[in-house]
Design an enzyme around this catalytic site. Structure first.
Site, PDB file in Angstrom:
ATOM      1  N   SER A   1       1.103  -1.010   0.004  1.00  0.00           N
ATOM      2  CA  SER A   1      -0.110  -0.138  -0.060  1.00  0.00           C
ATOM      3  C   SER A   1       0.886   1.245  -0.068  1.00  0.00           C
ATOM      4  O   SER A   1       2.078   1.190   0.269  1.00  0.00           O
ATOM      5  CB  SER A   1      -0.764   0.099   1.265  1.00  0.00           C
TER       6      SER A   1
ATOM      7  N   TYR B   1      -2.142  -1.212  10.160  1.00  0.00           N
ATOM      8  CA  TYR B   1      -2.314  -1.388   8.944  1.00  0.00           C
ATOM      9  C   TYR B   1      -0.919  -1.014   8.072  1.00  0.00           C
ATOM     10  O   TYR B   1      -0.432  -1.652   7.439  1.00  0.00           O
ATOM     11  CB  TYR B   1      -3.590  -0.752   8.308  1.00  0.00           C
TER      12      TYR B   1
HETATM   13  N1  LIG Z   1      -8.706  -0.163  -1.784  1.00  0.00           N
HETATM   14  C1  LIG Z   1      -7.688   0.404  -1.575  1.00  0.00           C
HETATM   15  O1  LIG Z   1      -7.749   1.699  -1.673  1.00  0.00           O
HETATM   16  C2  LIG Z   1      -6.077   0.023  -1.131  1.00  0.00           C
HETATM   17  C3  LIG Z   1      -5.164   0.549  -0.996  1.00  0.00           C
HETATM   18  C4  LIG Z   1      -3.816   0.000  -0.734  1.00  0.00           C
HETATM   19  C5  LIG Z   1      -3.815  -1.235  -0.582  1.00  0.00           C
HETATM   20  N2  LIG Z   1      -5.015  -1.975  -0.603  1.00  0.00           N
HETATM   21  C6  LIG Z   1      -4.620  -3.399  -0.273  1.00  0.00           C
HETATM   22  O2  LIG Z   1      -5.114  -4.289  -1.832  1.00  0.00           O
HETATM   23  C7  LIG Z   1      -5.532  -5.617  -1.237  1.00  0.00           C
HETATM   24  C8  LIG Z   1      -6.896  -5.683  -1.676  1.00  0.00           C
HETATM   25  O3  LIG Z   1      -7.643  -5.272  -0.985  1.00  0.00           O
HETATM   26  P1  LIG Z   1      -9.119  -4.345  -1.772  1.00  0.00           P
HETATM   27  O4  LIG Z   1      -9.022  -3.034  -1.750  1.00  0.00           O
HETATM   28  O5  LIG Z   1      -9.341  -5.147  -3.024  1.00  0.00           O
HETATM   29  O6  LIG Z   1     -10.394  -4.853  -0.679  1.00  0.00           O
HETATM   30  P2  LIG Z   1     -11.314  -5.886  -0.643  1.00  0.00           P
HETATM   31  O7  LIG Z   1     -11.847  -6.055   0.645  1.00  0.00           O
HETATM   32  O8  LIG Z   1     -12.093  -5.535  -1.986  1.00  0.00           O
HETATM   33  O9  LIG Z   1     -10.697  -7.298  -1.029  1.00  0.00           O
HETATM   34  C9  LIG Z   1     -10.099  -8.050  -0.250  1.00  0.00           C
HETATM   35  C10 LIG Z   1     -10.318  -9.383  -0.276  1.00  0.00           C
HETATM   36  O10 LIG Z   1      -9.452 -10.124   0.512  1.00  0.00           O
HETATM   37  C11 LIG Z   1     -10.152 -11.114   1.078  1.00  0.00           C
HETATM   38  N3  LIG Z   1      -9.710 -11.510   2.483  1.00  0.00           N
HETATM   39  C12 LIG Z   1      -9.413 -10.886   3.467  1.00  0.00           C
HETATM   40  N4  LIG Z   1      -9.077 -11.638   4.633  1.00  0.00           N
HETATM   41  C13 LIG Z   1      -8.840 -12.989   3.897  1.00  0.00           C
HETATM   42  C14 LIG Z   1      -8.260 -14.108   4.572  1.00  0.00           C
HETATM   43  N5  LIG Z   1      -8.012 -14.121   6.035  1.00  0.00           N
HETATM   44  N6  LIG Z   1      -8.118 -15.075   3.608  1.00  0.00           N
HETATM   45  C15 LIG Z   1      -8.681 -14.988   2.405  1.00  0.00           C
HETATM   46  N7  LIG Z   1      -9.193 -13.937   1.788  1.00  0.00           N
HETATM   47  C16 LIG Z   1      -9.287 -12.811   2.826  1.00  0.00           C
HETATM   48  C17 LIG Z   1     -11.559 -10.617   1.423  1.00  0.00           C
HETATM   49  O11 LIG Z   1     -12.782 -11.523   1.565  1.00  0.00           O
HETATM   50  C18 LIG Z   1     -11.813  -9.572   0.123  1.00  0.00           C
HETATM   51  O12 LIG Z   1     -12.342 -10.525  -0.809  1.00  0.00           O
HETATM   52  C19 LIG Z   1      -5.113  -5.522   0.188  1.00  0.00           C
HETATM   53  O13 LIG Z   1      -4.226  -6.215   0.673  1.00  0.00           O
HETATM   54  C20 LIG Z   1      -5.379  -4.058   0.678  1.00  0.00           C
HETATM   55  O14 LIG Z   1      -4.818  -3.810   1.947  1.00  0.00           O
HETATM   56  C21 LIG Z   1      -6.176  -1.247  -0.903  1.00  0.00           C
END
Ligand SMILES: NC(=O)c1ccc[n+]([C@@H]2O[C@H](COP(=O)([O-])OP(=O)(O)OC[C@H]3O[C@@H](n4cnc5c(N)ncnc54)[C@H](O)[C@@H]3O)[C@@H](O)[C@H]2O)c1
Length: 264
Positions: free
Chosen positions: A135, A148
Site C-alpha cells: 500500500s 495497517y
Molecule cells: N482499496 C484500496 O484503496 C487499497 C489501497 C492500498 C492497498 N490495498 C490493498 O489491496 C489489497 C486488496 O484489497 P481491496 O481494496 O481489493 O479490498 P477488498 O476488501 O475489496 O478485497 C480484499 C479481499 O481479501 C479477502 N480476505 C480478507 N481476509 C482474508 C483471509 N484471511 N483469507 C482469504 N481472503 C481474505 C476478502 O474477503 C476480500 O475479498 C489488500 O491487501 C489491501 O490492503 C487496497
C-alpha cells in the site's frame, strides 16, 4: 505472451484481487482464485480459465491446501499474487493488541505463509514471479492507521529481503503499493464519510480514486515476462499522491477543488 501461464490470486472475491483474476483470465492465464468465503467467489462460475477455492490466508493449513489445489490443477505455478488484506484503523490508544494481531495475521503472516507454500510450485514454473499487495501506507505513515501501516511496511521489507534470496533461483518478487482504489474495502467511504472521501481525493494530483483494474494491470505487468528484470521493487500506483509533502498548496487552487463543494 501469457497464454497458458498459471497464477494463484488471493483475496479474489472482491476489489483488486477479483480485477486481477479477471484480467489475467482475459489475457489467457489459468487462474486459481482464492478467498475466505466460497460464496463470494460465485462470480467465477461460468468464467473461462478461473477456478475458485475457499481458504483463509492466515492459516498455515489453508495455505498448504491452496498450494495442493494449484499443483493438482496446474502441476506447478508461474505466478502467485498474494493480495488478500484487511483494514485495521484506530489510534494506538483505541486499537487493542488482539486487533493488531488480527491485522498482522492476515496482512503479514498471510503473504509469508503464502510464499512458503507456493515456492515449491514456482520452482517448477516458467519465468516465476510473486506479487504482494502492499500500500502507499507501506511507504508513508498516517494517523489512526498504525496497525495497517505497520503490516504494509513489513511487506516491503519481506519483498526486498526475498528478492535477494530468490533472485538466485530466477524467482522474482515485487510489491504493488496502491493508492486510494474503489473496492469492497473502501467503497462505502464515499457515502458514509463523504468529507473524508473528498479530502483523500484532493491529495491525489489526478483528482480521482483508481478503478481496481488499474491496479490489476500493474500486477499483471509485475508477474509477466514483460517485467523480467524487475525484482525487489515496490511499485507505487497512486496517481502521484505520496510524492508530495502535503505542506504547500498546489500552484492552482482550482486544480484541487472538488466540483460543487466550494473548496479552492
Ligand atoms: N482499496 C484500496 O484503496 C487499497 C489501497 C492500498 C492497498 N490495498 C490493498 O489491496 C489489497 C486488496 O484489497 P481491496 O481494496 O481489493 O479490498 P477488498 O476488501 O475489496 O478485497 C480484499 C479481499 O481479501 C479477502 N480476505 C480478507 N481476509 C482474508 C483471509 N484471511 N483469507 C482469504 N481472503 C481474505 C476478502 O474477503 C476480500 O475479498 C489488500 O491487501 C489491501 O490492503 C487496497
Amino acid at each position: 505472451m501469457n497464454e497458458g501461464r498459471s497464477a494463484l490470486v488471493t483475496g479474489a472475491a472482491s476489489g483488486i484481487g477479483r480485477a486481477t483474476a479477471e484480467r489475467l483470465a482475459r489475457s489467457g492465464w489459468r487462474v486459481l482464485a482464492v478467498d475466505r468465503d466460497i460464496d463470494k467467489l460465485a462470480w467465477t462460475e461460468g468464467s473461462t480459465g478461473i477456478a475458485a477455492m475457499a481458504a483463509d490466508v492466515a492459516s498455515e493449513a489453508d495455505n498448504a491446501r491452496m498450494a495442493a489445489e494449484a499443483e493438482a490443477r496446474f502441476g506447478g505455478l508461474d505466478a502467485a499474487v498474494l493480495n488478500a488484506g484487511i483494514t485495521g484503523g484506530g489510534s494506538i490508544d483505541e486499537l487493542s493488541f488482539a486487533d493488531f494481531q488480527k491485522v498482522i495475521a492476515v496482512n503479514l503472516f498471510g503473504p509469508v505463509l503464502g510464499v512458503k507454500a507456493v515456492l515449491p510450485l514456482l520452482r517448477k514454473g516458467r519465468n516465476p514471479a510473486i506479487a504482494i499487495t502492499s500500500s502507499t501506507m507501506g511507504i508513508a505513515g498516517d494517523s489512526g492507521n498504525w496497525a495497517y501501516g505497520t503490516s504494509k511496511h513489513a511487506l516491503i521489507g519481506l519483498v526486498r529481503s526475498l528478492s535477494r534470496e530468490l533472485g538466485w533461483e530466477g524467482i522474482r518478487i515485487n510489491a504493488l503499493c496502491p493508492g486510494p482504489t474503489r473496492t469492497g474495502m473502501t467503497g462505502a467511504m464515499e457515502t458514509i464519510a463523504p468529507a473524508h472521501y473528498d479530502l483523500l481525493t484532493r491529495q491525489v494530483p489526478l483528482q480521482r480514486w483508481a478503478d481496481p483494474d488499474e491496479m490489476a494491470s500493474v500486477i499483471e505487468f509485475l508477474i509477466s515476462p514483460a517485467a523480467s528484470y524487475v525484482n525487489g521493487h515496490a511499485m507505487v500506483a497512486d496517481g502521484g499522491a505520496v510524492v508530495g509533502t502535503g505542506l504547500l498548496l498546489p500552484a492552482s487552487g482550482a486544480a484541487r477543488a472538488i466540483p460543487g463543494d466550494g473548496a479552492t
